[in-house]
Design a protein around this motif. Sequence first.
Motif, PDB file in Angstrom:
ATOM      1  N   GLY A  18       0.820  -1.207   0.000  1.00 13.50           N
ATOM      2  CA  GLY A  18       0.000   0.000   0.000  1.00 13.50           C
ATOM      3  C   GLY A  18       0.850   1.252   0.000  1.00 13.50           C
ATOM      4  N   GLY A  19       1.922   1.240   0.778  1.00 10.59           N
ATOM      5  CA  GLY A  19       2.828   2.392   0.807  1.00 10.59           C
ATOM      6  C   GLY A  19       3.488   2.614  -0.538  1.00 10.59           C
TER       7      GLY A  19
ATOM      8  N   LEU B 222       0.923   4.118  -2.956  1.00  6.60           N
ATOM      9  CA  LEU B 222       0.698   5.534  -2.651  1.00  6.60           C
ATOM     10  C   LEU B 222       1.875   6.374  -3.135  1.00  6.60           C
ATOM     11  N   TYR B 223       3.094   5.915  -2.872  1.00  2.61           N
ATOM     12  CA  TYR B 223       4.291   6.619  -3.333  1.00  2.61           C
ATOM     13  C   TYR B 223       4.297   6.741  -4.859  1.00  2.61           C
ATOM     14  N   ARG B 224       3.932   5.662  -5.539  1.00  8.51           N
ATOM     15  CA  ARG B 224       3.907   5.663  -7.001  1.00  8.51           C
ATOM     16  C   ARG B 224       2.880   6.658  -7.535  1.00  8.51           C
ATOM     17  N   ARG B 225       1.700   6.689  -6.924  1.00  8.17           N
ATOM     18  CA  ARG B 225       0.652   7.609  -7.364  1.00  8.17           C
ATOM     19  C   ARG B 225       1.086   9.065  -7.174  1.00  8.17           C
ATOM     20  N   ILE B 226       1.699   9.372  -6.040  1.00  9.04           N
ATOM     21  CA  ILE B 226       2.169  10.737  -5.773  1.00  9.04           C
ATOM     22  C   ILE B 226       3.280  11.107  -6.753  1.00  9.04           C
TER      23      ILE B 226
END
Length: 56
Positions: A22-23, A26-30
């Motif tokens: 999940g982390g 999220l990092y990839r999306r940001i």
Amino acid sequence: MLQSLNLYLIIGLIVALVATSGGFLLYRRITLAEIATLQQQAATYRLAADEQKKHH
């Protein structure tokens, strides 16, 4: 006793894997959003530089 300890260990590892995944997502999306913003800014700066070259 040992069997329940192994069960808790496996559950803990699964939770850690899900949290890590999940982390990463999220990092990839940001990061992708930041890249898109930087590409848009670069295009704007290119247009501004081209306009300045035309006027000089």
